[in-house]
Motif scaffolding. Structure first.
Motif, short mmCIF file in Angstrom:
data_model
loop_
_atom_site.label_atom_id
_atom_site.label_comp_id
_atom_site.label_asym_id
_atom_site.label_seq_id
_atom_site.Cartn_x
_atom_site.Cartn_y
_atom_site.Cartn_z
N PRO A 245 0.84 -1.21 0.00
CA PRO A 245 0.00 0.00 0.00
C PRO A 245 0.87 1.26 0.00
CG PRO A 245 -0.75 -1.59 1.64
CD PRO A 245 0.57 -2.07 1.17
N ARG B 167 -4.25 0.61 -2.19
CA ARG B 167 -3.84 -0.78 -2.15
C ARG B 167 -3.12 -1.19 -3.44
NH1 ARG B 167 -8.95 -4.20 -1.11
NH2 ARG B 167 -9.86 -2.61 -2.48
N ARG C 140 -4.48 -1.05 -7.28
CA ARG C 140 -5.71 -0.28 -7.29
C ARG C 140 -5.47 1.12 -7.82
NH1 ARG C 140 -6.06 -4.97 -5.25
NH2 ARG C 140 -7.97 -5.66 -4.19
#
Length: 340
Positions: free
Chosen positions: A198, A228, A231
């Protein structure tokens, strides 16, 4: 003592001297292949590879790893050194040099030798490699690297960047409130995390500059929530600017004060005039050009090996088997001829 007896005695003396040489001098009648030639083995440069470790890329400099493979065959070759010289591709000035003590090369095969050179992280360089044996140049080669400015320093490296999808532009805006003299814009930046962890401690700064005057009309910074791995997230902010003007909208992705990436678009609020962003940019990339082998005499490996074999076969010490046999035969014939 008569003349024939003297000649016979001389012939016997020659034979005795030859036999004593065989018995007392090592290698006089030795086969040249038993102990190997005295001449050192042959060596040449095969290829040079240039790379870098990401941790070695800094703001002003980068350390390049120059790996040169040396081919060797024949007898051991002592006192071998590799000299590496880095020359600026534009000015021709020597940037730095490095000498590596290779030592002794043994057996047939290739030996990798690595030299680390530190240069400025800009432009390009010609990296020359010279192979020496006992301070004698025996082979040389060169490679050229360009686009060092395209390397990202360690402190500016991030797995998060602005999205480049057509359906999800990296930077967008919408009108949140249109007043008589002021317009409030909602700004958004799309960010993608291409890493395995992350994201942390990121922020985006939005800057609106009036197109004609280049005056900064608004500036705002917003923190980016953790994204994340794999993403894409959208970061938003609002800014109020004078109405009916055109603006360039810039977004700067930052971490701890370090710029990680930028994006730009145009915000056209003047109904009578439109502007666009010039997206033409010259792509710069790090690249290494082909290896250039100078060669001590421009010979191929086969030619060098053939020449090496010929040289070593003619450089043996001592009389050799044939020479000793000829000496004995000549002495015997001489003695027989002068016998009564």
């Amino acid at each position: 003592m008569n003349r024939d007896a003297a000649l016979a005695g001389a012939a016997v003396g020659v034979v005795v001297v030859a036999l004593l040489g065989v018995l007392t001098v090592p290698g006089v009648l030795a086969d040249p292949t038993e102990n190997g030639p005295v001449r050192p083995g042959a060596a040449e440069l095969r290829e040079t590879s240039i790379g870098y470790d990401e941790s070695a890329v800094r703001g002003e400099t980068v350390t390049l790893g120059v790996e040169t493979r040396i081919r060797h065959w024949g007898n051991p070759t002592e006192n071998v050194t590799l000299f590496v010289r880095v020359v600026d591709a534009e000015s021709g000035l020597v940037e730095t040099t490095e000498t590596v003590d290779v030592g002794t090369l043994r057996g047939d095969g290739e030996t990798p030798v690595t030299a680390n050179v530190t240069v400025e992280r800009s432009g390009g360089y010609r990296i020359e490699t010279v192979l020496f044996r006992d301070d004698e140049r025996i082979d040389e080669g060169a490679r050229t690297v360009r686009g060092l400015e395209a390397l990202t320093p360690t402190y500016a490296r991030s797995t998060v960047s602005f999205s480049d999808r057509e359906a999800l532009p990296p930077l967008a805006f919408s009108v949140a409130d249109a007043g008589e003299n002021r317009t409030t814009l909602e700004l958004s930046a799309s960010l993608t995390n291409a890493g395995d962890s992350p994201s942390e401690d990121l922020s985006v700064t939005f800057v609106l500059r009036q197109a004609d005057s280049n005056v900064v009309a608004a500036r705002t910074t917003t923190d980016v929530e953790a994204i994340r791995p794999g993403r894409t997230a959208t970061t938003t902010a609002t800014a109020t600017v004078p109405a009916e003007y055109n603006y360039y909208l810039d977004a700067v992705l930052m971490r701890d004060g370090v710029v990680l990436g930028t994006a730009r678009t145009a915000a056209n609020l003047d109904p009578t005039k439109r502007i666009s962003v010039n997206e033409t940019e010259e792509a710069v990339e790090f690249r290494v050009e082909d290896f250039e082998s100078g060669g001590a005499a421009g010979r191929t490996a086969t030619e060098a090996g053939t020449a090496y074999a010929a040289e070593t076969s003619t450089s043996q010490p001592g009389f050799g088997v044939v020479a000793a046999f000829v000496a004995l035969l000549a002495a015997a014939l001489l003695a027989r001829r002068h016998q009564p």
